[in-house]
Design a protein around this motif. Sequence first.
Motif, PDB file in Angstrom:
ATOM      1  N   ARG A 163       9.985  14.801   1.345  1.00  0.00           N
ATOM      2  CA  ARG A 163       9.008  13.722   1.423  1.00  0.00           C
ATOM      3  C   ARG A 163       8.436  13.649   2.842  1.00  0.00           C
ATOM      4  O   ARG A 163       9.088  14.060   3.800  1.00  0.00           O
ATOM      5  CB  ARG A 163       9.653  12.375   1.060  1.00  0.00           C
ATOM      6  CG  ARG A 163      10.108  12.262  -0.388  1.00  0.00           C
ATOM      7  CD  ARG A 163      10.846  10.942  -0.589  1.00  0.00           C
ATOM      8  NE  ARG A 163      11.095  10.633  -1.975  1.00  0.00           N
ATOM      9  CZ  ARG A 163      12.150  11.051  -2.661  1.00  0.00           C
ATOM     10  NH1 ARG A 163      13.064  11.791  -2.063  1.00  0.00           N
ATOM     11  NH2 ARG A 163      12.304  10.722  -3.925  1.00  0.00           N
ATOM     12  N   THR A 164       7.242  13.076   2.948  1.00  0.00           N
ATOM     13  CA  THR A 164       6.572  12.944   4.239  1.00  0.00           C
ATOM     14  C   THR A 164       6.115  11.506   4.430  1.00  0.00           C
ATOM     15  O   THR A 164       5.652  10.873   3.478  1.00  0.00           O
ATOM     16  CB  THR A 164       5.351  13.887   4.324  1.00  0.00           C
ATOM     17  OG1 THR A 164       5.782  15.234   4.170  1.00  0.00           O
ATOM     18  CG2 THR A 164       4.628  13.741   5.660  1.00  0.00           C
ATOM     19  N   MET A 165       6.243  10.999   5.647  1.00  0.00           N
ATOM     20  CA  MET A 165       5.753   9.661   5.987  1.00  0.00           C
ATOM     21  C   MET A 165       4.674   9.792   7.061  1.00  0.00           C
ATOM     22  O   MET A 165       4.850  10.533   8.032  1.00  0.00           O
ATOM     23  CB  MET A 165       6.889   8.767   6.494  1.00  0.00           C
ATOM     24  CG  MET A 165       7.966   8.481   5.473  1.00  0.00           C
ATOM     25  SD  MET A 165       9.256   7.377   6.112  1.00  0.00           S
ATOM     26  CE  MET A 165       8.364   5.817   6.219  1.00  0.00           C
ATOM     27  N   VAL A 166       3.551   9.066   6.877  1.00  0.00           N
ATOM     28  CA  VAL A 166       2.464   9.050   7.848  1.00  0.00           C
ATOM     29  C   VAL A 166       2.273   7.606   8.297  1.00  0.00           C
ATOM     30  O   VAL A 166       1.990   6.727   7.477  1.00  0.00           O
ATOM     31  CB  VAL A 166       1.154   9.598   7.253  1.00  0.00           C
ATOM     32  CG1 VAL A 166       0.070   9.657   8.331  1.00  0.00           C
ATOM     33  CG2 VAL A 166       1.367  10.982   6.647  1.00  0.00           C
ATOM     34  N   PHE A 167       2.415   7.362   9.609  1.00  0.00           N
ATOM     35  CA  PHE A 167       2.329   6.008  10.153  1.00  0.00           C
ATOM     36  C   PHE A 167       0.949   5.745  10.742  1.00  0.00           C
ATOM     37  O   PHE A 167       0.422   6.563  11.509  1.00  0.00           O
ATOM     38  CB  PHE A 167       3.393   5.797  11.232  1.00  0.00           C
ATOM     39  CG  PHE A 167       4.780   5.594  10.685  1.00  0.00           C
ATOM     40  CD1 PHE A 167       5.186   4.344  10.240  1.00  0.00           C
ATOM     41  CD2 PHE A 167       5.672   6.654  10.591  1.00  0.00           C
ATOM     42  CE1 PHE A 167       6.455   4.151   9.726  1.00  0.00           C
ATOM     43  CE2 PHE A 167       6.942   6.476  10.089  1.00  0.00           C
ATOM     44  CZ  PHE A 167       7.335   5.219   9.647  1.00  0.00           C
ATOM     45  N   PHE A 168       0.388   4.586  10.388  1.00  0.00           N
ATOM     46  CA  PHE A 168      -0.892   4.128  10.916  1.00  0.00           C
ATOM     47  C   PHE A 168      -0.679   2.812  11.647  1.00  0.00           C
ATOM     48  O   PHE A 168       0.335   2.138  11.460  1.00  0.00           O
ATOM     49  CB  PHE A 168      -1.914   3.951   9.789  1.00  0.00           C
ATOM     50  CG  PHE A 168      -2.219   5.216   9.031  1.00  0.00           C
ATOM     51  CD1 PHE A 168      -3.264   6.039   9.424  1.00  0.00           C
ATOM     52  CD2 PHE A 168      -1.459   5.595   7.930  1.00  0.00           C
ATOM     53  CE1 PHE A 168      -3.542   7.203   8.744  1.00  0.00           C
ATOM     54  CE2 PHE A 168      -1.733   6.755   7.234  1.00  0.00           C
ATOM     55  CZ  PHE A 168      -2.778   7.570   7.644  1.00  0.00           C
ATOM     56  N   SER A 169      -1.679   2.413  12.447  1.00  0.00           N
ATOM     57  CA  SER A 169      -1.527   1.223  13.289  1.00  0.00           C
ATOM     58  C   SER A 169      -1.781  -0.076  12.546  1.00  0.00           C
ATOM     59  O   SER A 169      -1.313  -1.131  12.969  1.00  0.00           O
ATOM     60  CB  SER A 169      -2.468   1.312  14.491  1.00  0.00           C
ATOM     61  OG  SER A 169      -3.821   1.363  14.057  1.00  0.00           O
TER      62      SER A 169
END
Length: 755
Positions: A439-445
Amino acid sequence: MSEEEDGLMLNFSTEPVAGTVSKRKVGKVTGGSWKDRRRAQLVSQGRGRNTKRNISDVNGIPVNQKKTQDVEEKLGSSEDSVKLGKDKKRVGNVNSLGPSSKKIRFQEQSGQNGGKNNTYVSSLFTSNTEIVHKKEEESEVQILAPSNAPLVDATTFDGLGVEKTLAQHLTNHLNFAKPTKIQRSVLPRLLLRERDLFIQSQTGSGKTLAFVLPIFQKLMEITDLNRTTGLFAVILTPTRELASQIHSVLETLTRCCHRIVPGIVIGGEKKKAEKARLRKGVNILVATPGRLADHIENTETLNLSQVRYLVLDEGDRLMELGFEETILKILTKISNESNILATTKLFPNLPKKRVNVLCSATIKSDVKKLGEISLQDAELVTNASSNEEENVVEFHNETAISAPDQLLQQVLIVSPKLRLVSLAAILRNITRKGQPGSRTMVFFSCSDSVDFHFSTFTKRGKKFKKIKVQNEDSEDFEEKIVYENADESSTVVTSPLLGGESTIIFKLHGSLNQMIRTSTLSHFTKAQTKNTHVILFCTDVASRGLDLPHISTVVEYDPPFSVDDHLHRVGRTARAGKAGTSLLFLLPGLEEAYAEYIKPYHPSGLKFTPYEDILKEGFGSENSDDTEDKKRKQKKREDWDTEATTWHLDVERWLLEDPIAHDKAVQGFSSHIRAYATHLASERSIFNVKTLHLGHLAKSFGLRETPKNLGKYSGNDSKQKDGSDGGKKKEDPRQKMLRMASQALKSQSSEFNFM
């Protein structure tokens, strides 16, 4: 003729060039409708609909058909493809599917008013800040042995004092064969001593189980315990997701002792149902501070007189979100209602006084304040603490933990205009090469940015649900996945841009209602990833304490607001001794200094990856084995910049044709700028909102408007209905956006799209 022109001979050819059609002299056409007159005029010029025209260049020489085919192949089979030359303007014919479902042919070129609707078309690969790749530092990357793995020595849960039945349940049903370092340090202290603890450990080291197991075992020792016996432990967490996770851990432990009843009260849930649960009785209560304070005031059946354990998890985050006053109120209420001395003989195995436990990654000034109001004569416990020594907490030492030793931290310095296409390339590479089940996690502000990127990468995607269908051969029912068109409320959608049904993207942020947040997180955790890759687009609401399985890669698309946030984000991978990769996006210029800022927290060092390598791999290769496809693969590898530009232009045109998607992009861009202004004052020299190139950053949101035009969307127009401005001087849009960012910085609201 003048004297200067005397002797000048002009040689005009009067013979028609072969293969050309001479212009016919056309008289004025009258009568009939406009369409009839126009059609007659075109026919008289030899330009009718059925008239065949020779393909020729400007000199009238016929163009070779083979060359025409080569050009078309180079442009690609899609009519949306645009061939971009290094030194020429980018021009292309495009058939786009607009809102009216009619094909609209228009021609675009770079520059002012060169795009559809007179929009500005800029190049991705020009006017970018020069980036100096730090290849010499790549040799410093050395992946070390895991620092948060279970112990490999003879240490067991039994040896640390855990009751035999509970230890067997951990090993046989929960697959915890060996304790971790922090569990080895904490378990004996909470089981055998009655002293307040300050627990400091890395993410993914098993901290939750370290303080939950002793509490659970102490309650198991009460023979006649039931849900009405009393509330003995309160666990406070900063986020609802973390509270839900700790509650689920407690529920798994109750399978070996059904007498113990855990409960949970968090914001977003129905208070009526929570009151009914508290009225029936719970032994361990997990809560968020705001909701617990609400029940203390309004729920008469909530009895805090027997609380023996109070745990403050993620203490630094509790203080950052402004819960100091609420926590002080809760502590005062518990102390005032405490009646422990009257029941020491009734519960001899429980502590004779309340034991307070504070968990935090760092010892900072705000955590120091929380420790001073919640702890008394506390002992500091770390991974390295032995069972014999006792370390007193010294709050004046502002120490911080590091990232897991085995984590590979990559740094990607990329220009603002190339951010979106670089993210697409990274996700393409991950889904193409990713291991099954990862799995992959992408963090945004901010949540608005999550919404925009989720809409972009799930464009034309499908939502799915599981239904039970009766088997034709038997009477048994089997689960079947049904795909439907996604809508605006969907939070789980397939991604045609990244692999169709084999790639599923989730989104999670604090602006979603609690029911959707809980459901989305549950589906992401339990998603079947045998033949699919799962990606989560999220804000920092998913960065703290959550133990999400099989996270192989973490992408920090927007830089964190503090080093603590960075450590918690990357801590979602490389957990419990497993390998993991994290990738941090930074802008060239001031932000490059952030790499040196976080370097001390990464024992394995930093790896700087050129964005060109990412784009070449993402847009310059295909999965193919036969000879013909290999040639095409080589061709695409050489034209990776064209493929990347075409991908980005498709996003821009989609926004021009879809008003809802365009509004999301504008809102995402505006919220991103406001969020950028809220970085810590100590890091303001690195993240300075005034140094941002707003035009280039807008390009990364697929927007062609200049910041001046985008300023119209950032607030209400000052003009009155009659068109006048009411005598007020019109504010510069850029200054308006910076002013709004400054206001956001002052407000520091916990619900300002950060959760």
